[in-house]
Design a protein around this motif. Structure first.
Motif, PDB file in Angstrom:
ATOM      1  N   TYR A  75      -7.608  13.250   3.783  1.00  0.00           N
ATOM      2  CA  TYR A  75      -8.013  12.398   2.664  1.00  0.00           C
ATOM      3  C   TYR A  75      -9.016  13.124   1.769  1.00  0.00           C
ATOM      4  O   TYR A  75      -8.896  13.108   0.538  1.00  0.00           O
ATOM      5  CB  TYR A  75      -8.613  11.100   3.190  1.00  0.00           C
ATOM      6  CG  TYR A  75      -9.219  10.220   2.115  1.00  0.00           C
ATOM      7  CD1 TYR A  75      -8.403   9.431   1.308  1.00  0.00           C
ATOM      8  CD2 TYR A  75     -10.594  10.188   1.909  1.00  0.00           C
ATOM      9  CE1 TYR A  75      -8.955   8.629   0.311  1.00  0.00           C
ATOM     10  CE2 TYR A  75     -11.149   9.394   0.922  1.00  0.00           C
ATOM     11  CZ  TYR A  75     -10.326   8.616   0.134  1.00  0.00           C
ATOM     12  OH  TYR A  75     -10.887   7.827  -0.860  1.00  0.00           O
ATOM     13  N   SER A 118       1.501   4.082  -3.007  1.00  0.00           N
ATOM     14  CA  SER A 118       1.272   5.493  -2.694  1.00  0.00           C
ATOM     15  C   SER A 118       2.462   6.340  -3.135  1.00  0.00           C
ATOM     16  O   SER A 118       2.301   7.411  -3.746  1.00  0.00           O
ATOM     17  CB  SER A 118       1.034   5.692  -1.195  1.00  0.00           C
ATOM     18  OG  SER A 118      -0.150   5.055  -0.783  1.00  0.00           O
ATOM     19  N   TYR A 136       0.828  -1.206   0.000  1.00  0.00           N
ATOM     20  CA  TYR A 136       0.000   0.000   0.000  1.00  0.00           C
ATOM     21  C   TYR A 136       0.862   1.256   0.000  1.00  0.00           C
ATOM     22  O   TYR A 136       0.631   2.181  -0.794  1.00  0.00           O
ATOM     23  CB  TYR A 136      -0.921  -0.012   1.211  1.00  0.00           C
ATOM     24  CG  TYR A 136      -1.864   1.155   1.279  1.00  0.00           C
ATOM     25  CD1 TYR A 136      -3.079   1.124   0.597  1.00  0.00           C
ATOM     26  CD2 TYR A 136      -1.546   2.294   2.016  1.00  0.00           C
ATOM     27  CE1 TYR A 136      -3.948   2.202   0.646  1.00  0.00           C
ATOM     28  CE2 TYR A 136      -2.412   3.374   2.068  1.00  0.00           C
ATOM     29  CZ  TYR A 136      -3.609   3.311   1.379  1.00  0.00           C
ATOM     30  OH  TYR A 136      -4.463   4.378   1.429  1.00  0.00           O
ATOM     31  N   GLU A 160      -2.471   8.965   5.157  1.00  0.00           N
ATOM     32  CA  GLU A 160      -2.094   7.560   5.283  1.00  0.00           C
ATOM     33  C   GLU A 160      -1.075   7.341   6.395  1.00  0.00           C
ATOM     34  O   GLU A 160      -1.116   6.323   7.094  1.00  0.00           O
ATOM     35  CB  GLU A 160      -1.563   7.063   3.939  1.00  0.00           C
ATOM     36  CG  GLU A 160      -2.653   6.979   2.881  1.00  0.00           C
ATOM     37  CD  GLU A 160      -2.110   6.939   1.466  1.00  0.00           C
ATOM     38  OE1 GLU A 160      -0.869   6.956   1.311  1.00  0.00           O
ATOM     39  OE2 GLU A 160      -2.919   6.897   0.523  1.00  0.00           O
TER      40      GLU A 160
END
Length: 238
Positions: free
Chosen positions: A211, A155, A151, A188
């Motif tokens: 976000y 990103s 993940y 994140e």
């Protein structure tokens, strides 16, 4: 009324979107998850999707579909992780976040060759950031080590593709998308630290706030994107 609301040249959509974001943040703190949070969080992505469809000018080009698919994947992912205590739903949501970011990566590809000297500072900074975050959270990851590693990698890869748009698109589009990367990665990082390491002040608000801002900026940046003359000449030569 809808035409005025979703017209990119006017501030109405921005006001409506951030009002919806504030409502979602308030609902997160004060309302039951079912059904209210599913409604308020879905509303944000629905607004972005409709906003994009109303204002995009690529029509049937592939990049249009990559953006649209990414937004739908993020919608599914954001709903799946509302109840992130459920491990299956959390992994499912993470998978769709990864796929959504991959679609954005494809959307941001271009025809230019880049020198390592230009990429080295960005890659060095990204590596230091990634190692620093994992140094804090790796003990708490357990079975989630590989999924979280993938993940974070996707990103940073998305940030790299956004970075490589420089000189290929107009400055305003480039700057907004790069700013969106900052907010998304910050969201994140906070999510990772508060989930796998230690609680942070205002964590419940900051994750969703950053976000939401990041998603708005990336869509807005894409909508105002214009190719530079140099990039158009490269495409003609190809």
């Amino acid at each position: 009324m809808l035409d005025n609301l979703l017209n990119i040249k006017k501030p109405y959509f921005t006001i409506v979107y951030f009002l919806a974001l504030v409502i979602d943040l308030w609902g997160k703190l004060n309302l039951e998850i079912v059904p209210y949070r599913y409604i308020t969080k879905s509303l944000l992505m629905i607004l972005l999707i409709v906003f994009y469809l109303k204002n995009q000018k690529l029509n049937k080009e592939r990049k249009h579909y990559y953006t649209l698919i990414a937004l739908f994947l993020f919608w599914i992912a954001s709903i799946a992780v509302i109840n992130h205590v459920n491990n299956f739903r959390f992994i499912f949501g993470m998978l769709f976040f990864i796929l959504g970011k991959a679609m954005y990566c494809i959307r941001f590809t271009n025809n230019r060759d880049f020198k390592l000297a230009r990429l080295l500072p960005f890659l060095t900074g990204s590596f230091i950031l990634m190692v620093s975050v994992f140094f804090l959270i790796y003990k708490g990851l357990g079975v989630f080590f590989i999924p979280v590693l993938i993940y974070f990698f996707i990103s940073l890869l998305l940030s790299l593709f956004a970075y490589l748009r420089k000189n290929d698109v107009n400055a305003k589009s480039y700057n907004l998308v790069m700013l969106s990367m900052f907010f998304l990665i910050l969201s994140e990082i906070i999510m990772g630290i508060k989930t796998y390491y230690i609680s942070l002040p205002f964590q419940d608000i900051s994750v969703m706030l950053f976000y939401g801002i990041g998603q708005f900026l990336i869509v807005y940046g894409i909508l105002i994107e214009k190719k530079t003359i140099e990039e158009e000449l490269i495409k003609i030569k190809l």
